[in-house]
Design a protein around this motif. Sequence first.
Motif, PDB file in Angstrom:
ATOM      1  N   MET A  24      39.703  35.691  64.257  1.00 49.56           N
ATOM      2  CA  MET A  24      39.826  34.446  63.603  1.00 49.56           C
ATOM      3  C   MET A  24      40.267  34.912  62.276  1.00 49.56           C
ATOM      4  SD  MET A  24      36.790  31.832  62.288  1.00 49.56           S
ATOM      5  CE  MET A  24      35.467  32.639  63.406  1.00 49.56           C
ATOM      6  N   LYS A  25      41.260  33.717  61.874  1.00 50.53           N
ATOM      7  CA  LYS A  25      41.709  34.025  60.492  1.00 50.53           C
ATOM      8  C   LYS A  25      41.512  32.753  59.728  1.00 50.53           C
ATOM      9  CE  LYS A  25      45.550  36.875  62.091  1.00 50.53           C
ATOM     10  NZ  LYS A  25      46.944  37.199  62.020  1.00 50.53           N
ATOM     11  N   ILE A  26      41.141  32.952  58.515  1.00 50.85           N
ATOM     12  CA  ILE A  26      41.246  31.677  57.518  1.00 50.85           C
ATOM     13  C   ILE A  26      42.398  32.024  56.725  1.00 50.85           C
ATOM     14  CG2 ILE A  26      39.746  30.657  55.679  1.00 50.85           C
ATOM     15  CD1 ILE A  26      37.289  31.978  57.120  1.00 50.85           C
ATOM     16  N   PHE A  27      43.092  30.875  56.193  1.00 53.82           N
ATOM     17  CA  PHE A  27      44.318  30.834  55.519  1.00 53.82           C
ATOM     18  C   PHE A  27      43.967  30.112  54.258  1.00 53.82           C
ATOM     19  CE2 PHE A  27      45.924  31.374  59.817  1.00 53.82           C
ATOM     20  CZ  PHE A  27      46.878  32.227  59.621  1.00 53.82           C
ATOM     21  N   VAL A  28      44.323  30.718  52.916  1.00 55.48           N
ATOM     22  CA  VAL A  28      44.041  30.197  51.669  1.00 55.48           C
ATOM     23  C   VAL A  28      44.986  30.668  50.903  1.00 55.48           C
ATOM     24  CG1 VAL A  28      41.549  30.492  51.983  1.00 55.48           C
ATOM     25  CG2 VAL A  28      42.632  32.117  50.783  1.00 55.48           C
ATOM     26  N   ARG A  29      45.281  29.377  49.752  1.00 53.00           N
ATOM     27  CA  ARG A  29      46.077  29.822  48.718  1.00 53.00           C
ATOM     28  C   ARG A  29      45.504  29.617  47.480  1.00 53.00           C
ATOM     29  NH1 ARG A  29      47.585  25.312  46.202  1.00 53.00           N
ATOM     30  NH2 ARG A  29      47.766  23.250  47.693  1.00 53.00           N
ATOM     31  N   GLU A  30      46.079  29.961  46.318  1.00 50.13           N
ATOM     32  CA  GLU A  30      45.434  29.651  45.086  1.00 50.13           C
ATOM     33  C   GLU A  30      46.031  28.529  44.803  1.00 50.13           C
ATOM     34  OE1 GLU A  30      45.075  32.514  40.849  1.00 50.13           O
ATOM     35  OE2 GLU A  30      46.479  32.991  42.559  1.00 50.13           O
ATOM     36  N   ARG A  31      45.028  27.781  43.874  1.00 50.65           N
ATOM     37  CA  ARG A  31      45.327  26.483  43.484  1.00 50.65           C
ATOM     38  C   ARG A  31      46.197  26.510  42.251  1.00 50.65           C
ATOM     39  NH1 ARG A  31      40.282  24.255  41.816  1.00 50.65           N
ATOM     40  NH2 ARG A  31      41.455  22.362  41.311  1.00 50.65           N
ATOM     41  N   ASN A  32      46.977  25.221  41.854  1.00 47.46           N
ATOM     42  CA  ASN A  32      47.494  25.113  40.755  1.00 47.46           C
ATOM     43  C   ASN A  32      47.099  25.230  39.392  1.00 47.46           C
ATOM     44  OD1 ASN A  32      50.003  24.813  42.116  1.00 47.46           O
ATOM     45  ND2 ASN A  32      49.742  22.264  42.103  1.00 47.46           N
ATOM     46  N   ARG A  33      45.907  24.346  39.374  1.00 47.93           N
ATOM     47  CA  ARG A  33      45.190  24.212  38.288  1.00 47.93           C
ATOM     48  C   ARG A  33      43.968  25.182  37.915  1.00 47.93           C
ATOM     49  NH1 ARG A  33      45.570  17.808  37.766  1.00 47.93           N
ATOM     50  NH2 ARG A  33      47.961  17.677  38.014  1.00 47.93           N
ATOM     51  N   SER A  34      43.787  26.205  38.742  1.00 50.44           N
ATOM     52  CA  SER A  34      42.897  27.139  38.640  1.00 50.44           C
ATOM     53  C   SER A  34      43.214  28.340  37.627  1.00 50.44           C
ATOM     54  CB  SER A  34      42.477  27.678  39.945  1.00 50.44           C
ATOM     55  OG  SER A  34      43.263  28.401  40.552  1.00 50.44           O
ATOM     56  N   GLU A  35      42.384  28.820  36.988  1.00 51.41           N
ATOM     57  CA  GLU A  35      42.662  29.988  36.245  1.00 51.41           C
ATOM     58  C   GLU A  35      41.360  30.701  36.364  1.00 51.41           C
ATOM     59  OE1 GLU A  35      43.761  28.666  32.404  1.00 51.41           O
ATOM     60  OE2 GLU A  35      45.415  27.539  33.170  1.00 51.41           O
ATOM     61  N   GLU A  36      41.560  31.967  35.953  1.00 48.59           N
ATOM     62  CA  GLU A  36      40.127  33.038  35.859  1.00 48.59           C
ATOM     63  C   GLU A  36      39.311  32.717  34.898  1.00 48.59           C
ATOM     64  OE1 GLU A  36      40.141  37.345  36.532  1.00 48.59           O
ATOM     65  OE2 GLU A  36      42.196  37.007  37.545  1.00 48.59           O
ATOM     66  N   GLY A  37      38.131  32.557  34.996  1.00 45.16           N
ATOM     67  CA  GLY A  37      36.951  32.247  33.952  1.00 45.16           C
ATOM     68  C   GLY A  37      36.944  30.619  33.578  1.00 45.16           C
ATOM     69  N   THR A  38      37.182  29.723  34.449  1.00 46.68           N
ATOM     70  CA  THR A  38      37.393  28.289  34.349  1.00 46.68           C
ATOM     71  C   THR A  38      35.995  27.868  34.828  1.00 46.68           C
ATOM     72  OG1 THR A  38      38.839  27.975  35.968  1.00 46.68           O
ATOM     73  CG2 THR A  38      39.631  27.922  33.637  1.00 46.68           C
ATOM     74  N   LYS A  39      35.441  28.766  35.830  1.00 52.79           N
ATOM     75  CA  LYS A  39      34.202  28.382  36.652  1.00 52.79           C
ATOM     76  C   LYS A  39      34.639  27.165  37.543  1.00 52.79           C
ATOM     77  CE  LYS A  39      30.764  30.063  33.114  1.00 52.79           C
ATOM     78  NZ  LYS A  39      29.802  29.590  32.520  1.00 52.79           N
ATOM     79  N   ARG A  40      35.706  27.166  38.011  1.00 54.53           N
ATOM     80  CA  ARG A  40      36.188  26.152  38.802  1.00 54.53           C
ATOM     81  C   ARG A  40      36.725  26.878  40.363  1.00 54.53           C
ATOM     82  NH1 ARG A  40      40.335  22.636  35.954  1.00 54.53           N
ATOM     83  NH2 ARG A  40      40.517  21.645  37.864  1.00 54.53           N
ATOM     84  N   PRO A  41      36.681  26.531  41.521  1.00 52.51           N
ATOM     85  CA  PRO A  41      36.858  27.026  42.805  1.00 52.51           C
ATOM     86  C   PRO A  41      38.428  27.555  42.489  1.00 52.51           C
ATOM     87  CG  PRO A  41      35.568  25.240  43.024  1.00 52.51           C
ATOM     88  CD  PRO A  41      35.745  25.167  41.896  1.00 52.51           C
ATOM     89  N   ARG A  42      38.912  28.659  42.955  1.00 50.08           N
ATOM     90  CA  ARG A  42      40.062  28.910  42.630  1.00 50.08           C
ATOM     91  C   ARG A  42      41.211  28.792  43.901  1.00 50.08           C
ATOM     92  NH1 ARG A  42      41.115  35.177  40.578  1.00 50.08           N
ATOM     93  NH2 ARG A  42      43.510  35.006  40.680  1.00 50.08           N
TER      94      ARG A  42
END
Length: 70
Positions: free
Chosen positions: A1-19
Amino acid sequence: MKIFVRERNRSEEGTKRPRYRVVGVQGGDLKIYAKRIRQCELKALEAHTGAEIVYLERDGEGKEGKKKGC
């Protein structure tokens, strides 16, 4: 099984939002109801289901898929 993900536009490290954004799942009988997901949640899914996490590259410009002019 594979789960494909990509990094979000408005996410940055340390912002406490899903990345990451789940793009798709291949194989298995897994349903993901969240649109955005944290890396620790991905690691938990990987450990419990035996799935492989595939990180997709971003183009860096964000121009694809947008409408040109109105």
